[in-house]
Write an enzyme that holds these catalytic residues in place. Structure first.
Site, PDB file in Angstrom:
ATOM      1  N   ARG A   1      -9.061  10.732  -6.902  1.00  0.00           N
ATOM      2  CA  ARG A   1     -10.033   9.648  -6.681  1.00  0.00           C
ATOM      3  C   ARG A   1     -11.471  10.140  -6.704  1.00  0.00           C
ATOM      4  O   ARG A   1     -12.391   9.370  -6.939  1.00  0.00           O
ATOM      5  CB  ARG A   1      -9.745   8.929  -5.367  1.00  0.00           C
TER       6      ARG A   1
ATOM      7  N   LYS B   1      -7.849  -3.276   1.991  1.00  0.00           N
ATOM      8  CA  LYS B   1      -6.603  -2.635   2.402  1.00  0.00           C
ATOM      9  C   LYS B   1      -6.325  -3.067   3.835  1.00  0.00           C
ATOM     10  O   LYS B   1      -7.250  -3.194   4.650  1.00  0.00           O
ATOM     11  CB  LYS B   1      -6.679  -1.112   2.274  1.00  0.00           C
TER      12      LYS B   1
ATOM     13  N   LYS C   1       0.872  -1.175   0.000  1.00  0.00           N
ATOM     14  CA  LYS C   1       0.000   0.000   0.000  1.00  0.00           C
ATOM     15  C   LYS C   1       0.906   1.220   0.000  1.00  0.00           C
ATOM     16  O   LYS C   1       1.741   1.384   0.893  1.00  0.00           O
ATOM     17  CB  LYS C   1      -0.882  -0.016   1.246  1.00  0.00           C
TER      18      LYS C   1
ATOM     19  N   GLU D   1      -0.840   5.157  -8.249  1.00  0.00           N
ATOM     20  CA  GLU D   1      -0.559   5.988  -7.094  1.00  0.00           C
ATOM     21  C   GLU D   1       0.406   7.088  -7.499  1.00  0.00           C
ATOM     22  O   GLU D   1       1.451   6.799  -8.093  1.00  0.00           O
ATOM     23  CB  GLU D   1       0.059   5.129  -5.977  1.00  0.00           C
TER      24      GLU D   1
END
Lengths: 337, 558
Positions: B251, B399, B231, B277
């Site tokens: 996002r 996550k 992550k 990302e």
């Protein structure tokens, strides 16, 4: 000048504005032998004086709020009647602030000073309108003395409140309003706009509201919140002290619309600070244009400013060629407004 | 203009999302075109990008307002636009008929949109003359940029969805192909026209989001069904490239291309829609989130910024390749396509987020357990068989954030909440102890709980507790207030709060010189004496050491 030397017989002291030949203080900050009280708000009408001269309504208000024994002797003066105190002619005339509020007209040696107390010029169905008096010295308040303060017509603000009540029929509307004057004015304006359901009050507002009703001001059906089942308060119009809106007391209302009726609601920073959802710009004080117009109407040469934003008012009056100064009297608040 | 001004004004005092939505839906339903389209633009991307507001107001005030009274008023009000709106004098000609009709929002836009800078002052003056106080305030807020009324672009789009019955994702998908005043959009929303066509322009496709993994998710977890990735501690972006048009979306679908021109250049000429990302990286090393923050929300990017805070994209999904929409494919197949695409195109300033191999739950646990030490935010678990589903579908992506850090802090200030929490002190500022360099000579002041030490604030939190706990803290605050400033109370330093947070870093936000990421109240330590709370030194030791950042280099896949 006509106003020259008035400050030899009327002048500020640490206890408040003092009229020497009458040996009387006007709205003194601490206990004195003789006080002349302009109106019943707690920063003007304090307990402990030897004798109090005020309108009959102000006397009644002081008795309810401070107790029958709060001062040595109450003297009710009829509006407009001239009294003679130590050679000074004293007359009370309406100030338009709240029920019983009066200006104090003082005459001595051919000079005239008017002490306004708090006042406003816009219409108020719960008290007599302000009466301008020609004078040499005008002693004025300055609570809202900045050009940013131009109050909305109170009726249109109450109309917004009633619209919100219609739109949110399940949510109690909790209106923070000062308990003497503002509360009853809002109720009366709501009645005038056709709101005919019972109106609910916080316990602190009950006694003075009854007093208003006893003085012939029709306020419709009034109920105490404490006597009402919480379920019956859904969608109700409730008035309470401003501090109660965010106090634990308010938790009995499941999902209230919170409101605050005050001249300060003109300023968004103050609205944010108060945290209310529905700010209502309703004031019992003169706004900027009213302050200037009133001073000019009295034709006073010299203007003394008791409390509030005196710097702006003194500046503006000086700019217009008048004499003006701040008295910087202690003890007055910006009111629970 | 009046309806829009009333909307803005009411929004500023409406705390709840639901209340705001109702107001927006009402407005969009009733306001005429093109006014509502311009209102929508004002609430989302802003209406006027660069008007010389400050200079124009200065010019106007000179002739209309006394400078002393203005200064006194501005001081009192604290906001220039509001002060001007409130004290703007009535024009000399006061009959409304002679002043001209109250301008509509679209007239305001028309008169200002293409005005040369020198003309802005007189145009503004004329508009201010024709508006009431609320209208003047709204006008100046509009001209000053995005009006801050607590409405996100997403909420505005949600209101459109609610008004029309379409899904908000349907609106987001075409949003970036549309322009104010959005007439085609409203035709479609009101059922009077077809759905506007994106027309080949790069548009945002709503993202697939992950759930935080919870205990019950593990019971059905089969290692062979999931891929794992690190992550990353950046921001999620979607890169939409269509030849010469390249857009970078956040996002929530905000177009942030302007802040990252080097990434735009890196994808010029491609035909692709990628998920990844956005990071700041120097020589292959990922910089702390704070570095990325320097690049966000900047309209103009300087050469220095580009050099000192270079952006980088770590890709993890391929949604559209050329004209082929891959979203129905499984993650396994999309991953293969992503790797193939990347191998063929090799865009600069980009790499692929590597898969983290694991065979058992134990191996996964070990990776997660080391996450903090290796400077990694946690793990992402993605089901191999899942298609790319917009929104936050259950059971597909998880996550798994690294374990939180905690500090025992002392409650210093409490602030009243808003809306339903307005009678509760629900926002807490807390601090840790710092040793005083010079202990007070006069002995200890009365009530000094930890002589020779003072509290310095490290953070603020308003979540993590139950309603019952809120009630208890509220009672504590009211009973231990030492000072009150408006809605804020300073309290005696008696209550220890165990605060959980993801990271702590150097910042000038608080007096301690530290700030926390994602702080929340973990436990209320009624039992703990305040002088046993943590110290500033302890807090500083929890900062990530620069040396540990070497570990942020992508672990190699082969």
């Amino acid at each position: 000048m006509r106003s020259d030397g008035i400050d030899r017989w009327l002048y500020p002291t640490p206890r408040g504005l003092y009229c020497e030949p009458a040996d009387a203080y006007i709205d003194p900050a601490s206990a004195v032998d003789r006080a002349i009280i302009t109106h019943g708000h707690s920063d003007h009408a304090r307990p402990g004086h030897g004798a109090v001269l005020a309108t009959a309504e102000t006397v009644a208000i002081m008795k309810v709020r401070l107790g029958e024994e709060a001062v040595g002797r109450f003297e009710a003066a009829p509006l407009g009647t001239v009294l003679h105190i130590g050679g000074v002619s004293v007359r009370l005339v309406p100030a338009g602030h709240i029920l019983g509020s009066a200006q104090v007209v003082l005459e001595w040696n051919g000079q005239r000073a008017v002490v306004s107390g708090d006042y406003k010029r816009s219409a108020d169905p719960t008290c007599l309108p302000f009466e301008p008096i020609l004078c040499d010295v005008f002693v004025t308040e300055a609570t809202f003395a900045l050009p940013v303060f131009r109050h909305e017509p109170a009726a249109s603000e109450v109309a917004r409140l009633l619209t919100s009540l219609r739109r949110n029929p399940d949510r109690a509307h909790l209106v923070g309003a000062y308990g003497l004057g503002k509360c009853q004015r809002v109720i009366r304006l709501a009645r005038d706009a056709g709101y005919d359901k019972p109106i609910y009050l916080h316990g602190a507002h009950m006694a003075v509201t009854e007093l208003y009703q006893n003085h012939g001001i029709a306020l419709g059906e009034i109920r105490a919140v404490a006597d009402t089942k919480p379920a019956d308060l859904a969608g109700a119009l409730v008035l309470c002290p401003p501090s109660a809106v965010s106090d634990r007391w308010s938790r009995r209302f499941p999902d209230p619309v919170t409101a605050f009726a005050s001249g300060w609601m003109r300023i968004k920073g103050r609205v944010r600070q108060s945290g209310v959802e529905l700010p209502l710009v309703i004031s019992d004080h003169a706004d900027w244009p009213e302050l200037i117009d009133t001073v000019l109407e009295t034709q006073a040469e010299d203007v003394w400013v008791t409390h509030g934003r005196d710097d702006a008012l003194v500046y503006e009056l000086t700019r217009r060629g008048l004499k003006a100064r701040a008295l910087a009297l202690v003890g007055f608040e910006d009111e629970g407004e | 203009m009046q309806a829009f001004a009333l909307l803005l004004d009411t929004l500023t005092t409406t705390p709840s999302r639901k209340g705001k939505l109702t107001l927006l839906v009402d407005y969009f339903r009733t306001a005429p075109d093109p006014d509502r389209g311009f209102a929508l633009a004002a609430l989302t991307d802003g209406l006027f990008p660069r008007l010389p507001l400050r200079r124009s107001l200065a010019t106007l005030l000179e002739t209309r307002v006394d400078p002393v009274l203005y200064a006194l008023s501005r001081d009192y009000v604290g906001d220039t636009a509001e002060t001007v709106a409130l004290m703007w004098p009535a024009p000399a000609i006061s009959a409304p008929a002679e002043r001209g009709r109250t301008p509509s929002l679209s007239e305001v836009v028309a008169s200002l949109a293409n005005a040369p800078p020198t003309e802005v002052a007189p145009i503004l003056g004329d508009l201010l003359d024709r508006l009431d106080v609320r209208g003047r305030w709204a006008l100046l807020k509009l001209v000053g940029g995005a009006p801050r009324v607590g409405v996100s672009a997403r909420l505005a789009k949600t209101a459109l969805a609610e008004m029309s019955g379409h899904a908000v994702s349907e609106i987001e998908e075409i949003w970036h192909a549309l322009e104010p005043p959005y007439s085609d959009l409203f035709l479609w929303l009101t059922g009077n026209g077809p759905r506007p066509d994106a027309g080949g322009k790069p548009v945002f496709r709503p993202l697939m989001l992950a759930h935080a993994i919870e205990e019950q998710d593990w019971s059905s977890f089969a290692p062979e069904e999931f891929a794992a990735e690190w992550k990353w501690d950046g921001i999620r972006v979607q890169i939409a490239a269509h030849g010469e048009h390249v857009r970078i979306f956040s996002r929530t679908g905000d177009d942030i291309s302007r802040s990252f021109p080097e990434i735009v250049s890196a994808f010029l000429g491609r035909e692709v829609l990628l998920d990844g990302e956005l990071l700041v990286a120097r020589d292959g090393l990922v910089a702390p989130f704070n570095d990325l923050q320097q690049r966000l929300n900047r309209k103009a990017v300087t050469g220095r910024m580009l050099k000192d805070h270079p952006a980088h994209v770590r890709l993890y999904d391929l949604l559209i390749d050329g004209s082929e929409d891959l979203r129905e494919m499984s993650f396994r197949d999309r991953r293969k396509r992503l790797e193939a695409w990347f191998a063929a195109k090799r865009p600069p300033l980009a790499d692929i987020s590597p898969l983290v191999p694991f065979a058992t739950r134990d191996e996964l646990d070990a990776l997660w357990g080391d996450a903090r030490e290796t400077g990694i935010e946690g793990l992402m678990l993605k089901r191999w068989s899942s298609p790319y589903l917009s929104g936050r579908p259950r059971g597909h992506w998880f996550k798994w954030k690294r374990a939180a850090l905690t500090l025992d802090c002392v409650l210093m200030y409490a602030q009243r909440g808003s809306g339903k929490r307005s009678s509760y002190y629900s926002d807490y500022t807390f601090g840790v102890w710092r040793e005083l360099a010079e202990p007070a000579l006069e002995g200890t002041p009365r009530g000094d709980i930890y002589p020779g030490h003072e509290l310095v604030p490290v953070g603020k939190a308003y979540s993590g507790f139950t309603d019952a706990e809120l009630l208890e803290i509220d009672r504590f605050v009211r009973n231990h207030t030492v000072e009150q400033f408006g809605p804020v109370r300073a309290v005696e330093p008696r209550l220890v709060l165990e605060v959980a947070f993801d990271a702590i870093f150097a910042s000038s936000r608080h007096k301690s010189g530290l700030a926390m990421r994602f702080p929340r109240i973990h436990r209320i330590r009624w039992d703990k004496p305040p002088q046993e709370a943590d110290t500033l030194d302890t807090a500083k030791r929890l900062m990530e050491q620069p040396a540990a950042e070497n570990a942020k280099q992508a672990p190699s896949t082969d």
